[in-house]
Design a protein around this motif. Sequence first.
Motif, mmCIF file in Angstrom:
data_model
loop_
_atom_site.group_PDB
_atom_site.id
_atom_site.type_symbol
_atom_site.label_atom_id
_atom_site.label_comp_id
_atom_site.label_asym_id
_atom_site.label_seq_id
_atom_site.Cartn_x
_atom_site.Cartn_y
_atom_site.Cartn_z
ATOM 1 N N PRO A 16 0.822 -1.219 0.000
ATOM 2 C CA PRO A 16 0.000 0.000 0.000
ATOM 3 C C PRO A 16 0.862 1.278 0.000
ATOM 4 C CG PRO A 16 -0.913 -1.566 1.552
ATOM 5 C CD PRO A 16 0.397 -2.129 1.064
ATOM 6 N N LEU A 17 1.963 1.235 0.731
ATOM 7 C CA LEU A 17 2.851 2.391 0.753
ATOM 8 C C LEU A 17 3.519 2.590 -0.598
ATOM 9 C CD1 LEU A 17 4.192 4.655 2.370
ATOM 10 C CD2 LEU A 17 5.967 3.025 3.021
ATOM 11 N N GLU A 18 3.947 1.550 -1.235
ATOM 12 C CA GLU A 18 4.591 1.640 -2.553
ATOM 13 C C GLU A 18 3.613 2.170 -3.603
ATOM 14 O OE1 GLU A 18 7.814 1.261 -3.238
ATOM 15 O OE2 GLU A 18 8.077 0.949 -1.083
ATOM 16 N N ILE A 19 2.377 1.699 -3.554
ATOM 17 C CA ILE A 19 1.362 2.166 -4.506
ATOM 18 C C ILE A 19 1.057 3.645 -4.250
ATOM 19 C CG2 ILE A 19 -1.059 1.914 -5.204
ATOM 20 C CD1 ILE A 19 -0.696 -1.121 -4.747
ATOM 21 N N ALA A 20 0.956 4.013 -2.984
ATOM 22 C CA ALA A 20 0.680 5.415 -2.642
ATOM 23 C C ALA A 20 1.801 6.322 -3.128
ATOM 24 C CB ALA A 20 0.497 5.552 -1.137
ATOM 25 N N LYS A 21 3.058 5.852 -3.082
ATOM 26 C CA LYS A 21 4.199 6.638 -3.571
ATOM 27 C C LYS A 21 4.083 6.913 -5.070
ATOM 28 C CE LYS A 21 7.754 5.146 -0.299
ATOM 29 N NZ LYS A 21 9.001 4.381 -0.155
ATOM 30 N N MET A 22 3.424 6.019 -5.800
ATOM 31 C CA MET A 22 3.256 6.230 -7.242
ATOM 32 C C MET A 22 2.002 7.057 -7.538
ATOM 33 S SD MET A 22 4.403 2.632 -8.960
ATOM 34 C CE MET A 22 3.377 1.588 -7.960
ATOM 35 N N VAL A 23 0.922 6.872 -6.795
ATOM 36 C CA VAL A 23 -0.362 7.497 -7.093
ATOM 37 C C VAL A 23 -0.413 8.959 -6.620
ATOM 38 C CG1 VAL A 23 -2.828 7.407 -6.552
ATOM 39 C CG2 VAL A 23 -1.605 5.337 -7.155
ATOM 40 N N VAL A 24 0.121 9.260 -5.448
ATOM 41 C CA VAL A 24 0.022 10.619 -4.888
ATOM 42 C C VAL A 24 0.669 11.665 -5.800
ATOM 43 C CG1 VAL A 24 0.747 12.076 -2.950
ATOM 44 C CG2 VAL A 24 -0.315 9.870 -2.526
ATOM 45 N N PRO A 25 1.900 11.439 -6.314
ATOM 46 C CA PRO A 25 2.457 12.458 -7.212
ATOM 47 C C PRO A 25 1.598 12.660 -8.474
ATOM 48 C CG PRO A 25 4.197 11.000 -6.484
ATOM 49 C CD PRO A 25 2.908 10.418 -6.009
ATOM 50 N N CYS A 26 1.045 11.589 -8.990
ATOM 51 C CA CYS A 26 0.165 11.710 -10.168
ATOM 52 C C CYS A 26 -1.076 12.527 -9.822
ATOM 53 C CB CYS A 26 -0.245 10.340 -10.682
ATOM 54 S SG CYS A 26 1.112 9.428 -11.431
ATOM 55 N N ALA A 27 -1.646 12.281 -8.649
ATOM 56 C CA ALA A 27 -2.841 13.018 -8.229
ATOM 57 C C ALA A 27 -2.519 14.507 -8.036
ATOM 58 C CB ALA A 27 -3.408 12.421 -6.955
ATOM 59 N N VAL A 28 -1.345 14.788 -7.478
ATOM 60 C CA VAL A 28 -0.941 16.186 -7.281
ATOM 61 C C VAL A 28 -0.765 16.881 -8.630
ATOM 62 C CG1 VAL A 28 0.937 17.660 -6.431
ATOM 63 C CG2 VAL A 28 0.054 15.808 -5.000
ATOM 64 N N VAL A 29 -0.160 16.220 -9.577
ATOM 65 C CA VAL A 29 0.020 16.791 -10.918
ATOM 66 C C VAL A 29 -1.332 17.040 -11.571
ATOM 67 C CG1 VAL A 29 0.856 16.291 -13.245
ATOM 68 C CG2 VAL A 29 2.343 15.899 -11.282
ATOM 69 N N LEU A 30 -2.235 16.084 -11.491
ATOM 70 C CA LEU A 30 -3.565 16.243 -12.084
ATOM 71 C C LEU A 30 -4.342 17.381 -11.417
ATOM 72 C CD1 LEU A 30 -4.655 12.534 -12.642
ATOM 73 C CD2 LEU A 30 -3.992 14.213 -14.375
ATOM 74 N N LEU A 31 -4.243 17.493 -10.105
ATOM 75 C CA LEU A 31 -4.893 18.585 -9.396
ATOM 76 C C LEU A 31 -4.321 19.935 -9.839
ATOM 77 C CD1 LEU A 31 -6.895 19.492 -7.203
ATOM 78 C CD2 LEU A 31 -5.013 19.286 -5.571
ATOM 79 N N GLY A 32 -3.019 20.009 -9.969
ATOM 80 C CA GLY A 32 -2.377 21.237 -10.440
ATOM 81 C C GLY A 32 -2.824 21.613 -11.845
ATOM 82 N N LEU A 33 -2.934 20.626 -12.731
ATOM 83 C CA LEU A 33 -3.410 20.888 -14.090
ATOM 84 C C LEU A 33 -4.852 21.381 -14.091
ATOM 85 C CD1 LEU A 33 -1.862 17.900 -16.076
ATOM 86 C CD2 LEU A 33 -1.312 20.332 -16.329
ATOM 87 N N TRP A 34 -5.675 20.802 -13.230
ATOM 88 C CA TRP A 34 -7.072 21.232 -13.145
ATOM 89 C C TRP A 34 -7.175 22.679 -12.651
ATOM 90 C CZ3 TRP A 34 -10.283 22.314 -8.842
ATOM 91 C CH2 TRP A 34 -11.637 22.434 -9.158
ATOM 92 N N VAL A 35 -6.406 23.032 -11.626
ATOM 93 C CA VAL A 35 -6.399 24.410 -11.113
ATOM 94 C C VAL A 35 -5.891 25.364 -12.185
ATOM 95 C CG1 VAL A 35 -5.296 25.958 -9.444
ATOM 96 C CG2 VAL A 35 -6.215 23.750 -8.699
ATOM 97 N N TRP A 36 -4.841 25.015 -12.885
ATOM 98 C CA TRP A 36 -4.291 25.852 -13.956
ATOM 99 C C TRP A 36 -5.326 26.062 -15.066
ATOM 100 C CZ3 TRP A 36 -3.192 24.587 -19.116
ATOM 101 C CH2 TRP A 36 -2.471 25.548 -19.817
ATOM 102 N N HIS A 37 -6.019 24.993 -15.438
ATOM 103 C CA HIS A 37 -7.041 25.074 -16.487
ATOM 104 C C HIS A 37 -8.171 26.027 -16.081
ATOM 105 C CE1 HIS A 37 -9.789 23.886 -19.634
ATOM 106 N NE2 HIS A 37 -10.688 23.594 -18.716
#
Length: 177
Positions: A16-37
């Motif tokens: 679960p920790l390894e998966i979270a390490k991969m998913v959280v940065p992707c979620a942060v990037v997607l959130l940033g793109l949504w705010v920018w848009h």
Amino acid sequence: MCNLVAAAEAAQVNWPLEIAKMVVPCAVVLLGLWVWHRQKRSEPRYYINQKRLDGLMKAWSLLAYITEVENPKAVMLWEKDANGTSFYIRPKMAREYMDKLVEMFYEGGYGLLLGGEVKELLYEYRGLLYGVLLKDKSEQGKDERIKIQNDELVKRMKEIYSELNEELRKKLKEIER
């Protein structure tokens, strides 16, 4: 190969920790793109609202010409005497109003962004003034004002001012929201 599997089992990986390490940065990037848009999408609305506000302020400045209150820019003057109230049009100020109206609508480009009701009222007033100027063209050479004999015309000019004042205030409140 068996040594690698045995080593992985011995290390006890926290999946679960390894998966979270991969998913959280992707979620942060997607959130940033949504705010920018959303920010980029709202910028044109901001500039259009700013242009509308500027246009409304220009239209508001034209009220100085059509107000009933006597001021240096007022198109209409009145005098009270024993027979009642007489209303006059000042041709110089009427032409200045018409020039400012054209300048605001076409040269400033504000005619595209103002509401239809505001445009109609401003141009209706202009039409009434133009009619008075054309009708009394021969008489205006010596006098700097033209007497208005038509009480209905005076009444409508006053109504236009009231309606325009109310409509401009309503449009300003819409932009505030």
